[in-house]
Design a protein around this motif. Sequence first.
Motif, PDB file in Angstrom:
ATOM      1  N   GLY A  91      -1.011 -10.511   0.018  1.00  0.00           N
ATOM      2  CA  GLY A  91      -0.884 -10.253  -1.291  1.00  0.00           C
ATOM      3  C   GLY A  91      -1.203  -8.672  -1.519  1.00  0.00           C
ATOM      4  N   LEU A  92      -2.502  -8.413  -0.983  1.00  0.00           N
ATOM      5  CA  LEU A  92      -3.593  -7.555  -0.389  1.00  0.00           C
ATOM      6  C   LEU A  92      -2.482  -5.514  -0.232  1.00  0.00           C
ATOM      7  CD1 LEU A  92      -7.152  -7.761  -0.029  1.00  0.00           C
ATOM      8  CD2 LEU A  92      -5.815  -8.027  -2.175  1.00  0.00           C
ATOM      9  N   LEU A  93      -1.739  -5.966   0.911  1.00  0.00           N
ATOM     10  CA  LEU A  93      -1.079  -4.806   1.170  1.00  0.00           C
ATOM     11  C   LEU A  93       0.141  -4.095   0.039  1.00  0.00           C
ATOM     12  CD1 LEU A  93      -0.537  -2.548   2.819  1.00  0.00           C
ATOM     13  CD2 LEU A  93       0.312  -4.477   4.818  1.00  0.00           C
ATOM     14  N   PRO A  94       0.972  -5.640   0.608  1.00  0.00           N
ATOM     15  CA  PRO A  94       2.369  -5.424  -0.942  1.00  0.00           C
ATOM     16  C   PRO A  94       1.745  -4.904  -2.257  1.00  0.00           C
ATOM     17  CG  PRO A  94       2.784  -7.423   0.215  1.00  0.00           C
ATOM     18  CD  PRO A  94       1.151  -6.654   0.323  1.00  0.00           C
ATOM     19  N   LEU A  95       0.201  -5.734  -2.809  1.00  0.00           N
ATOM     20  CA  LEU A  95       0.119  -5.089  -4.244  1.00  0.00           C
ATOM     21  C   LEU A  95      -0.879  -3.115  -4.283  1.00  0.00           C
ATOM     22  CD1 LEU A  95      -2.291  -8.179  -5.392  1.00  0.00           C
ATOM     23  CD2 LEU A  95      -0.183  -6.668  -6.551  1.00  0.00           C
ATOM     24  N   GLY A  96      -0.978  -3.343  -2.713  1.00  0.00           N
ATOM     25  CA  GLY A  96      -1.907  -1.369  -2.250  1.00  0.00           C
ATOM     26  C   GLY A  96      -0.562  -0.943  -2.678  1.00  0.00           C
ATOM     27  N   VAL A  97       0.279  -1.447  -2.262  1.00  0.00           N
ATOM     28  CA  VAL A  97       1.869  -0.271  -2.084  1.00  0.00           C
ATOM     29  C   VAL A  97       2.241   0.056  -3.314  1.00  0.00           C
ATOM     30  CG1 VAL A  97       4.680  -0.038  -1.319  1.00  0.00           C
ATOM     31  CG2 VAL A  97       2.478  -1.050   0.088  1.00  0.00           C
ATOM     32  N   VAL A  98       2.527  -1.168  -5.073  1.00  0.00           N
ATOM     33  CA  VAL A  98       2.938  -0.879  -5.318  1.00  0.00           C
ATOM     34  C   VAL A  98       1.644  -0.301  -6.507  1.00  0.00           C
ATOM     35  CG1 VAL A  98       2.475  -2.244  -8.216  1.00  0.00           C
ATOM     36  CG2 VAL A  98       3.836  -3.687  -5.503  1.00  0.00           C
ATOM     37  N   LEU A  99       0.628  -0.441  -6.841  1.00  0.00           N
ATOM     38  CA  LEU A  99      -0.467   0.656  -6.828  1.00  0.00           C
ATOM     39  C   LEU A  99      -0.473   1.723  -6.117  1.00  0.00           C
ATOM     40  CD1 LEU A  99      -4.037  -1.778  -6.894  1.00  0.00           C
ATOM     41  CD2 LEU A  99      -1.710  -0.866  -8.995  1.00  0.00           C
ATOM     42  N   VAL A 100      -0.048   2.254  -5.646  1.00  0.00           N
ATOM     43  CA  VAL A 100       0.389   3.817  -4.959  1.00  0.00           C
ATOM     44  C   VAL A 100       1.386   4.304  -5.653  1.00  0.00           C
ATOM     45  CG1 VAL A 100       0.966   5.289  -3.351  1.00  0.00           C
ATOM     46  CG2 VAL A 100      -0.885   3.787  -2.553  1.00  0.00           C
ATOM     47  N   GLY A 101       2.566   3.385  -6.060  1.00  0.00           N
ATOM     48  CA  GLY A 101       3.330   3.520  -6.532  1.00  0.00           C
ATOM     49  C   GLY A 101       3.161   4.432  -8.149  1.00  0.00           C
ATOM     50  N   LEU A 102       2.709   3.641  -8.601  1.00  0.00           N
ATOM     51  CA  LEU A 102       2.620   3.739 -10.076  1.00  0.00           C
ATOM     52  C   LEU A 102       1.214   5.439 -10.003  1.00  0.00           C
ATOM     53  CD1 LEU A 102       1.641   2.222 -13.004  1.00  0.00           C
ATOM     54  CD2 LEU A 102      -0.510   1.484 -11.623  1.00  0.00           C
ATOM     55  N   ALA A 103       0.092   4.992  -9.007  1.00  0.00           N
ATOM     56  CA  ALA A 103      -0.648   6.819  -9.376  1.00  0.00           C
ATOM     57  C   ALA A 103       0.687   7.812  -9.432  1.00  0.00           C
ATOM     58  CB  ALA A 103      -1.331   6.048  -8.320  1.00  0.00           C
ATOM     59  N   MET A 104       1.218   7.678  -8.072  1.00  0.00           N
ATOM     60  CA  MET A 104       2.083   8.855  -7.661  1.00  0.00           C
ATOM     61  C   MET A 104       3.582   8.766  -8.794  1.00  0.00           C
ATOM     62  SD  MET A 104       2.570   8.428  -3.240  1.00  0.00           S
ATOM     63  CE  MET A 104       4.131   9.316  -3.608  1.00  0.00           C
ATOM     64  N   LYS A 105       3.437   7.922  -9.555  1.00  0.00           N
ATOM     65  CA  LYS A 105       4.962   7.782 -10.910  1.00  0.00           C
ATOM     66  C   LYS A 105       6.080   7.550 -10.109  1.00  0.00           C
ATOM     67  CE  LYS A 105       2.559  10.380 -13.919  1.00  0.00           C
ATOM     68  NZ  LYS A 105       2.356  11.182 -15.101  1.00  0.00           N
ATOM     69  N   GLN A 106       6.159   6.519  -8.930  1.00  0.00           N
ATOM     70  CA  GLN A 106       7.090   6.359  -8.338  1.00  0.00           C
ATOM     71  C   GLN A 106       6.980   4.787  -8.271  1.00  0.00           C
ATOM     72  OE1 GLN A 106       8.967   8.027  -7.005  1.00  0.00           O
ATOM     73  NE2 GLN A 106       8.089  10.136  -7.802  1.00  0.00           N
ATOM     74  N   GLY A 107       6.987   3.977  -9.563  1.00  0.00           N
ATOM     75  CA  GLY A 107       7.121   3.125  -9.150  1.00  0.00           C
ATOM     76  C   GLY A 107       8.634   2.010  -9.101  1.00  0.00           C
ATOM     77  N   ARG A 108       9.286   3.206  -9.441  1.00  0.00           N
ATOM     78  CA  ARG A 108      10.948   2.421  -9.443  1.00  0.00           C
ATOM     79  C   ARG A 108      11.279   1.933  -7.842  1.00  0.00           C
ATOM     80  NH1 ARG A 108      14.008   3.188 -14.418  1.00  0.00           N
ATOM     81  NH2 ARG A 108      12.478   4.770 -15.739  1.00  0.00           N
TER      82      ARG A 108
END
Length: 335
Positions: free
Chosen positions: A73-90
């Motif tokens: 859970g933690l590593l994948p959620l970290g990737v998702v949060l990085v995407g949110l911060a970079m505006k690259q959630g898609r």
Amino acid sequence: MNRTSVRQDRGQLVASAISAAIVVLVTVAGVTALWMVRDQLPDQIATHWGANGEADGFTAVERIFVMNALLGGLLPLGVVLVGLAMKQGRVLGPFGVGLAVFIGGLSNGAAWMQRGMTPDEVASSDPGWAILISGIAGVIVGVGLWLVFRRRPVPGGVAADVAADAPRLLVDDPVRVAWIGHTAASKVVWVFLGVGIAATAIPAVSSFAAGSWGLGIFCALTAALLTVLGLAMSATVTVGAPGVRVRALGLITWADVPLRDIAGATVTRVNPMRDFGGWGRRLNLRGEHGIITAAGPALRLDRGHGDPLVITVTDAEAAAAAVNTLVSRRSKEHE
């Protein structure tokens, strides 16, 4: 910020939120499935295997559920949060979900396969099939979610915004404009790919020899994928009335940008590690997407409300001139 930009930002946020929710669901589902067979699990579960295929790391059964939940859970959620911060959630949202499927499938699947085993059987257990199945599932889920979330073209296209000093071709409007070039992979890319192919092909052979078919197939597929990606680094870049296309091996389309979605083009210089963190299909902290195969001049496409696309091509100046000439013509036709 105009309405289209707000819509694009909202899309990134929605993609990140949905991806985070799916990561949590995948993690909970995997641990729950393992919990349901807890009475069949051995006291010590193999969680790491050495180069000889023998288990050399074990975890107590009462700790495996928490460990797998944190690991998956933690590593994948970290990737998702990085995407949110970079505006690259898609992009990073689906990647995080695919990673959660792979890690959860591997950690819980390898433990699930050990139910009912004796200590000696646990020590000689083979996680190969868990690796193969979870790897394939992760790719399918990640790519599928990316196809759902990927940005749709702006209706009617974007407005032309070609700078006055931007490169252009000095040709009359009736003259057909087209340009064909190539991406050129640097020697560094081939070195890294060679190491990666060797690092997966050799274990594939040894795994097959040891009878570990699942792991052998996984390593062989990875080596084959790296080989194809290496060959695809040398792609053909075509600029014409339809737009800009980057295509390799006649099968792999790295990018296909319609002319209506291009506001203009410029030439920039790229350092792969500094600007994009490596080579291949990349994105950086500035929100730029890149097809990066070498250092040096690159074509930069301004996609209006979308993220810029940087392509390392031969003769980037000529490519930009062709793009700007076509974009300017399109603008005149709509006046």
